[in-house]
Design an enzyme around this catalytic site. Structure first.
Site, PDB file in Angstrom:
ATOM      1  N   TRP B 141      -2.343 -19.809  15.786  1.00 24.99           N
ATOM      2  CA  TRP B 141      -3.150 -20.225  14.636  1.00 24.99           C
ATOM      3  C   TRP B 141      -2.676 -19.552  13.344  1.00 24.99           C
ATOM      4  O   TRP B 141      -2.756 -20.150  12.276  1.00 24.99           O
ATOM      5  CB  TRP B 141      -4.633 -19.960  14.906  1.00 24.99           C
ATOM      6  CG  TRP B 141      -5.010 -18.498  14.983  1.00 24.99           C
ATOM      7  CD1 TRP B 141      -4.960 -17.709  16.085  1.00 24.99           C
ATOM      8  CD2 TRP B 141      -5.472 -17.680  13.911  1.00 24.99           C
ATOM      9  NE1 TRP B 141      -5.358 -16.435  15.766  1.00 24.99           N
ATOM     10  CE2 TRP B 141      -5.688 -16.391  14.442  1.00 24.99           C
ATOM     11  CE3 TRP B 141      -5.725 -17.897  12.556  1.00 24.99           C
ATOM     12  CZ2 TRP B 141      -6.132 -15.322  13.666  1.00 24.99           C
ATOM     13  CZ3 TRP B 141      -6.184 -16.840  11.791  1.00 24.99           C
ATOM     14  CH2 TRP B 141      -6.375 -15.565  12.348  1.00 24.99           C
ATOM     15  N   GLU B 151      -4.948 -25.505   7.613  1.00 19.09           N
ATOM     16  CA  GLU B 151      -5.656 -24.789   6.558  1.00 19.09           C
ATOM     17  C   GLU B 151      -4.895 -24.721   5.230  1.00 19.09           C
ATOM     18  O   GLU B 151      -5.219 -23.888   4.375  1.00 19.09           O
ATOM     19  CB  GLU B 151      -6.020 -23.355   7.002  1.00 19.09           C
ATOM     20  CG  GLU B 151      -6.869 -23.320   8.267  1.00 19.09           C
ATOM     21  CD  GLU B 151      -7.413 -21.922   8.586  1.00 19.09           C
ATOM     22  OE1 GLU B 151      -8.002 -21.296   7.682  1.00 19.09           O
ATOM     23  OE2 GLU B 151      -7.253 -21.484   9.733  1.00 19.09           O
ATOM     24  N   HIS B 241      -0.926  -9.527  14.000  1.00 16.46           N
ATOM     25  CA  HIS B 241       0.056  -9.951  12.994  1.00 16.46           C
ATOM     26  C   HIS B 241      -0.468  -9.352  11.695  1.00 16.46           C
ATOM     27  O   HIS B 241      -1.627  -9.607  11.325  1.00 16.46           O
ATOM     28  CB  HIS B 241       0.110 -11.491  12.903  1.00 16.46           C
ATOM     29  CG  HIS B 241       1.005 -11.974  11.790  1.00 16.46           C
ATOM     30  ND1 HIS B 241       2.269 -12.473  12.001  1.00 16.46           N
ATOM     31  CD2 HIS B 241       0.812 -12.020  10.444  1.00 16.46           C
ATOM     32  CE1 HIS B 241       2.813 -12.805  10.833  1.00 16.46           C
ATOM     33  NE2 HIS B 241       1.943 -12.529   9.873  1.00 16.46           N
ATOM     34  N   LEU B 242       0.347  -8.571  11.002  1.00 20.97           N
ATOM     35  CA  LEU B 242      -0.150  -7.771   9.871  1.00 20.97           C
ATOM     36  C   LEU B 242      -0.898  -8.608   8.835  1.00 20.97           C
ATOM     37  O   LEU B 242      -0.381  -9.616   8.348  1.00 20.97           O
ATOM     38  CB  LEU B 242       0.994  -7.027   9.183  1.00 20.97           C
ATOM     39  CG  LEU B 242       0.488  -5.910   8.239  1.00 20.97           C
ATOM     40  CD1 LEU B 242       0.081  -4.684   9.026  1.00 20.97           C
ATOM     41  CD2 LEU B 242       1.516  -5.562   7.187  1.00 20.97           C
ATOM     42  N   HIS B 243      -2.107  -8.174   8.519  1.00 21.43           N
ATOM     43  CA  HIS B 243      -2.915  -8.845   7.498  1.00 21.43           C
ATOM     44  C   HIS B 243      -3.784  -7.819   6.783  1.00 21.43           C
ATOM     45  O   HIS B 243      -4.062  -6.751   7.310  1.00 21.43           O
ATOM     46  CB  HIS B 243      -3.772  -9.954   8.134  1.00 21.43           C
ATOM     47  CG  HIS B 243      -4.687  -9.487   9.208  1.00 21.43           C
ATOM     48  ND1 HIS B 243      -4.250  -9.195  10.495  1.00 21.43           N
ATOM     49  CD2 HIS B 243      -6.009  -9.238   9.217  1.00 21.43           C
ATOM     50  CE1 HIS B 243      -5.276  -8.799  11.228  1.00 21.43           C
ATOM     51  NE2 HIS B 243      -6.366  -8.799  10.470  1.00 21.43           N
ATOM     52  N   HIS B 245      -7.258  -7.113   4.188  1.00 18.34           N
ATOM     53  CA  HIS B 245      -8.588  -7.597   3.801  1.00 18.34           C
ATOM     54  C   HIS B 245      -8.851  -7.264   2.333  1.00 18.34           C
ATOM     55  O   HIS B 245      -8.604  -6.128   1.911  1.00 18.34           O
ATOM     56  CB  HIS B 245      -9.676  -6.933   4.653  1.00 18.34           C
ATOM     57  CG  HIS B 245      -9.474  -7.121   6.124  1.00 18.34           C
ATOM     58  ND1 HIS B 245     -10.270  -7.957   6.880  1.00 18.34           N
ATOM     59  CD2 HIS B 245      -8.563  -6.605   6.984  1.00 18.34           C
ATOM     60  CE1 HIS B 245      -9.859  -7.935   8.140  1.00 18.34           C
ATOM     61  NE2 HIS B 245      -8.823  -7.115   8.236  1.00 18.34           N
TER      62      HIS B 245
END
Lengths: 303, 303
Positions: B141, B151, B241-243, B245
């Site tokens: 996703w 998206e 998976h690097l994200h 906020h």
């Protein structure tokens, strides 16, 4: 008459004579309200902090009986919505009356816009430290505790060593009823350590001692496990005498956010890695628009 | 008799005949409790959800009168701590009675114990990493977003660079209506960076780029100021998976606590100081008793 700070205020039996001036702030999630008012016959300000009490596992059975009235709001299939009204003694409200209160108390509990400040080591020296030193932050109440002149019956544990010793006592927010919202403060005996900023390798014995003996004492007394305790410091702290927060991991305590809380274990690891980690660090913290410290940063063109 | 779902349950006037089976969960910050029980004369299960009501600005004056009893807990200097007991009609409790309740209701409202795990660099290699690699965590996703297969209409900003680029899009928890609860995620284009653990000096250009361009894009689009944005990573993350906020400072977002959130600014500063800061760090994080990772730590004799 004007009450002097330090006078023992008389215990009140109820809120007779209270005059509401303003609702300063409220939190609908935590069920808190902060109110500014006064008491009849005095010009002094009062700040009243009220917070609904958490449910008490021990007394929930007593609450779920015929003495708790139910008023139906709606019914849909298996879901019935009601307002319950238990007897007053089962549904108390934790209340702090600050009286006489200063303008700083009123400001502290007022709703305000929040900003993030990134405080470099240089900005600490140029703005924050002079600010701390210029303020008449009274630490008298802390020294009263350390000298057993106040709250000595509330002490949970003490290590009397003047360098590495500390006193544990319940935070004012904890009523000591439920271990699930356990909130205990460890205050070091050594004076002059203002905050995390002042910590270096020479404080590792103190920090280790607070971490180890503090956890042991709490686990023994309250029957919690070590891996159920969050142990952390605040930056900025609410008072500039080094103290450590212990809360139960199940408790969604206020003040555990990044930009405020720093895990004691991380602090010790960072200092072991580099002794001047905290004197050199850029700290991010939140400040309210009327906080004197925020105004200092604004005046210095930093915001 | 066994009540059928769909029967209109009778309105109750009080909790007469209620038998407590178990407290399923409670939240001492929100002042909630969830209880499993039954009513006399029936085999059906009941689930009772209770939440203390927020204070009501309109009726706070009525509460602060002589009808609200005060019981002093302690007094120190100007601070008096009390338990207040207002009349029952001013201090109701929002109550939902689910009756008859199914096993699924009971499970839904049950608590899991939370523990803190201290993950050393060695334990990451021995327990956490093999666990991550053995799990069928699908990142499909995420790749669909990065490849514009899903998206793509939600994208707020994109930097297409394969090394330092990223995509910004609203978090699923944000309805995009109020900037006060703004919650945006920045997902890096580069694949294979599982989490904070993998970060070193080589990733500073990526992190700097996300911090700078991410904040700029959000401030421009939503009219917030840079010092009103909290920017942080989670460890453990919910997907590897690097994200990053981004949340509004006024928003009391879930997942901002120590033991979970790490400010991006701190991350960059720590890496600049020591490139292998994160591969070597002892991470503290919370886990629930049924979490597979917690079970791995327990099986390894670490809990």
């Amino acid at each position: 008459r004007k009450l002097e700070s330090g006078d023992a205020a008389e215990a009140r039996d109820n809120f007779a004579g209270f005059k509401l001036i303003k609702v300063l702030n409220e939190n609908t999630r935590n069920k808190c309200i902060f109110v500014h008012g006064s008491f009849e016959g005095s010009d002094d300000d009062a700040v009243v902090l009220m917070e609904k009490t958490p449910f008490d596992k021990q007394s929930i059975s007593a609450m779920l009986t015929s003495t708790t009235d139910l008023k139906q709001v709606m019914q849909n299939d298996i879901y019935g919505v009601y307002t319950s009204s238990p007897p007053p003694d089962l549904n108390g409200i934790n209340t702090t009356i600050i009286y006489p209160a200063t303008d700083r108390h009123i400001m502290k509990y007022s709703a305000q816009q929040i900003y993030l400040i990134n405080e470099t080591a240089e900005e600490y020296q140029e703005i924050t430290l002079p600010f701390i030193e210029s303020q008449p932050f009274s630490l008298q109440w802390v020294y009263n505790i350390l000298d057993k002149k106040a709250e000595s019956d509330r002490i949970i544990f003490e290590d009397e060593d003047t360098d590495t010793g500390f006193i544990l006592l319940p935070d004012m927010k904890w009523d000591e009823k439920l271990t699930e919202n356990l909130y205990i403060i460890g205050i070091c005996h050594k004076r002059g350590i203002r905050s995390l900023r002042d910590l270096g390798r020479e404080h590792l014995p103190l920090l280790n001692n607070i971490a180890k003996k503090g956890k042991e004492a709490i686990c023994t007394k309250y029957g919690v496990k070590e891996n159920q305790l969050r142990v952390y410091l605040h930056y900025q702290p609410s008072y500039y005498h080094l103290h450590v927060h212990f809360t139960h991991v199940n408790f969604d305590a206020p003040g555990m956010n990044i930009g405020k809380a720093h895990l004691l274990l991380d602090v010790m690891e960072n200092i072991e890695m580099q002794s001047d980690y905290y004197p050199k660090k850029t700290f991010t913290f939140t400040a309210k628009e009327k906080d004197p410290l925020y105004l200092k940063y604004k005046a210095a063109g930093k915001m």
